[in-house]
Scaffold this motif. Structure first.
Motif, mmCIF file in Angstrom:
data_model
loop_
_atom_site.group_PDB
_atom_site.id
_atom_site.type_symbol
_atom_site.label_atom_id
_atom_site.label_comp_id
_atom_site.label_asym_id
_atom_site.label_seq_id
_atom_site.Cartn_x
_atom_site.Cartn_y
_atom_site.Cartn_z
ATOM 1 N N PRO A 1 0.805 -1.233 0.000
ATOM 2 C CA PRO A 1 0.000 0.000 0.000
ATOM 3 C C PRO A 1 0.832 1.274 0.000
ATOM 4 O O PRO A 1 0.445 2.270 -0.616
ATOM 5 N N ASN A 2 1.983 1.247 0.649
ATOM 6 C CA ASN A 2 2.799 2.453 0.698
ATOM 7 C C ASN A 2 3.579 2.670 -0.594
ATOM 8 O O ASN A 2 3.837 3.823 -0.982
ATOM 9 N N TYR A 3 3.922 1.601 -1.278
ATOM 10 C CA TYR A 3 4.540 1.766 -2.596
ATOM 11 C C TYR A 3 3.523 2.281 -3.607
ATOM 12 O O TYR A 3 3.865 3.058 -4.510
ATOM 13 N N VAL A 4 2.257 1.855 -3.469
ATOM 14 C CA VAL A 4 1.186 2.391 -4.323
ATOM 15 C C VAL A 4 1.089 3.897 -4.145
ATOM 16 O O VAL A 4 0.937 4.653 -5.116
ATOM 17 N N PHE B 1 -7.356 -3.101 -2.961
ATOM 18 C CA PHE B 1 -7.750 -2.256 -1.838
ATOM 19 C C PHE B 1 -6.849 -1.026 -1.735
ATOM 20 O O PHE B 1 -7.319 0.086 -1.476
ATOM 21 N N SER B 2 -5.535 -1.238 -1.912
ATOM 22 C CA SER B 2 -4.571 -0.147 -1.773
ATOM 23 C C SER B 2 -4.823 0.947 -2.801
ATOM 24 O O SER B 2 -4.667 2.134 -2.502
ATOM 25 N N LEU C 1 -7.436 -3.857 6.367
ATOM 26 C CA LEU C 1 -6.803 -3.003 7.378
ATOM 27 C C LEU C 1 -5.378 -2.622 6.975
ATOM 28 O O LEU C 1 -4.929 -1.504 7.236
ATOM 29 N N THR C 2 -4.670 -3.544 6.335
ATOM 30 C CA THR C 2 -3.316 -3.242 5.863
ATOM 31 C C THR C 2 -3.344 -2.152 4.804
ATOM 32 O O THR C 2 -2.502 -1.248 4.797
ATOM 33 N N ALA C 3 -4.329 -2.216 3.892
ATOM 34 C CA ALA C 3 -4.459 -1.200 2.845
ATOM 35 C C ALA C 3 -4.726 0.181 3.450
ATOM 36 O O ALA C 3 -4.318 1.202 2.889
ATOM 37 N N LEU C 4 -5.403 0.197 4.601
ATOM 38 C CA LEU C 4 -5.701 1.456 5.282
ATOM 39 C C LEU C 4 -4.583 1.899 6.224
ATOM 40 O O LEU C 4 -4.696 2.940 6.871
ATOM 41 N N ASN C 5 -3.522 1.090 6.314
ATOM 42 C CA ASN C 5 -2.449 1.338 7.297
ATOM 43 C C ASN C 5 -2.997 1.363 8.717
ATOM 44 O O ASN C 5 -2.581 2.170 9.562
#
Length: 451
Positions: A85-88, A304-305, A386-390
């Motif tokens: 998600p953070n690389y996205v 999701f990300s 939840l991971t996609a939302l950090n």
């Protein structure tokens, strides 16, 4: 068709092509490749059953492989999940993607080397604490296989990041194929070199397959132009966000990763072969879980990300739809497999050193494990959300609840049901974990939207 209808049709068609079409296509791709991978992997398990049955050698291999796979699951995969998600987000800004990649690869390599060193230094304490009461030959057999497997950790770390890069670019076919190497190499070694390699056959299969998998991913990553390294930058905004999420994700993975060790600790208190019986009983459930979670979970995290950028409300509504469908589908699959459990074990495992008496023991264990299917898979989907939302901090709490519940249920149900009780405890823990996460997501949504 009227102008208004054409406009609506065009809108719906464009929306489907933009989101659902690629997503479903990616799920289908991953599902088909995963089916192939699991078919090869299951053939490997049949060969292992034929060669080793329920034996001390297989028990020691499972213990030896547990430590590196624990490190992979807890540390490397946790970092890989937070990376996506953070690389996205970094990719969206189109500024420092090369520096982001270099920083992440460097962190992963250092983390892998650190874990290898800690394992090498602490192995004796680990074995004597968690698996007491065995003779020196038993411990040496574990360590002999562990030293062969241990370098795999480095290759797993590199592979996890390249796999993430490929998934972000919707290259799911190539990212999924890398899982073929370990089972194929292991099959070759079992068929052609088992007599020469003896007790390190399975361990060497894991190491050799891991190296080939990593080399394959590096070649594909370069060819698909998803790898482009620049000078590392640990001060960029998204790297800082990533690093802030890593402790929670690792903590959650660490606690969850302890659960298999807890199960093996309790099963080691039972008769010789209990660990192997538990392992065989988990084969069909884990194959089913892996097929579904690979096609759904792996594709949903990048999806999701990306969808987070459009708004959290739409993402939540989509999650609700996905969870309902998965719960119904997995419940049906679980019931069918429970009904056919004895037949499945007899067909796939009952040959060579694996006897009909082993089937009677294993198929009931398998039924207990199969009960978790709906809850395990929905838990994976919510974890990706939840991971996609950090929002990884809550996963630490849910993991602690699961660990405590696992210990309590293992202790109680082992006394009542033996090895079967350990399998049932695992299913009950999955139910509890998915329930806790769902309630948190619902509360989080209401708080964000003032519902």
């Amino acid at each position: 068709m009227t102008r208004e209808r054409k406009t609506w049709y065009s809108y719906l068609h464009t929306t489907w092509q933009k989101y659902q079409g690629p997503l479903l296509s990616n799920m289908l791709t991953v599902g088909i490749v995963s089916l192939l991978v699991k078919g090869v992997s299951f053939f490997k398990e049949i060969l292992i059953a034929d060669t080793y049955g329920i034996s001390e050698l297989l028990d020691t291999y499972l213990i030896a492989s547990l430590i590196p796979t624990f490190i992979q699951s807890v540390f490397l995969n946790s970092y890989g999940s937070v990376f996506i998600p953070n690389y996205v987000q970094e990719k969206e800004s189109k500024k420092h993607m090369g520096a982001f990649q270099s920083s992440s690869f460097l962190i992963t390599i250092l983390l892998a080397l650190l874990m290898i060193g800690i394992t090498y230094i602490g192995i004796d304490i680990y074995l004597e604490s968690l698996f007491p009461g065995h003779n020196s030959t038993y411990y040496e057999l574990i360590k002999t296989q562990l030293w062969v497997i241990l370098p795999s950790i480095l290759f797993w770390g590199i592979s996890s990041l390249i796999t993430g890069l490929l998934m972000i670019e919707d290259e799911f076919f190539y990212s999924s194929l890398n899982n073929l190497f370990v089972p194929i190499v292991t099959i070759v070694l079992l068929l052609l070199f088992q007599q020469q390699l003896q007790e390190i056959t399975l361990a060497l299969g894991m190491l050799s397959g891991s190296i080939l998998s990593c080399v394959y991913l590096v070649i594909v990553g370069i060819k698909k132009k998803v790898i482009f390294l620049k000078k590392p930058d640990f001060k960029s905004k998204n790297i800082r966000v990533l690093l802030s999420q890593v402790p929670a994700k690792i903590s959650s993975g660490l606690i969850n990763g302890v659960n298999p060790m807890v199960d093996q600790y309790f099963s080691a208190q039972l008769a010789i072969g209990a660990i192997a019986a538990l392992n065989y009983g988990y084969k069909i459930p884990i194959v089913t879980i892996s097929l579904i979670s690979a096609s759904i979970g792996n594709t949903l995290l990048p999806y999701f990300s990306k969808k987070v950028l459009e708004g959290k409300k739409k993402l939540y509504e989509y999650l609700q739809s996905v969870l309902g469908k998965i719960l119904i589908l997995m419940s049906i699959i679980a019931l069918v497999l429970i009904f056919l459990s004895k037949f499945i074990v007899a067909i796939f495992f009952e040959r060579g050193a694996f006897t009909s008496q082993d089937t009677e023991q294993v198929y009931v264990i398998q039924q207990m494990f199969l009960l978790q299917l709906p809850f395990y898979v929905t838990g994976i989907v919510m974890n990706k959300y939840l991971t996609a939302l950090n929002k990884n901090n809550f996963l630490v709490l849910s993991s602690l609840v699961s660990l405590a519940l696992n210990i309590i249920l293992n202790y109680i149900l082992m006394e009542l049901m033996g090895t079967k009780g350990l399998a049932l405890a695992t299913s009950l823990v999955s139910l509890g974990n998915s329930t806790v996460i769902y309630l948190y997501i619902k509360k989080l949504y209401k708080k964000q939207n003032n519902v």
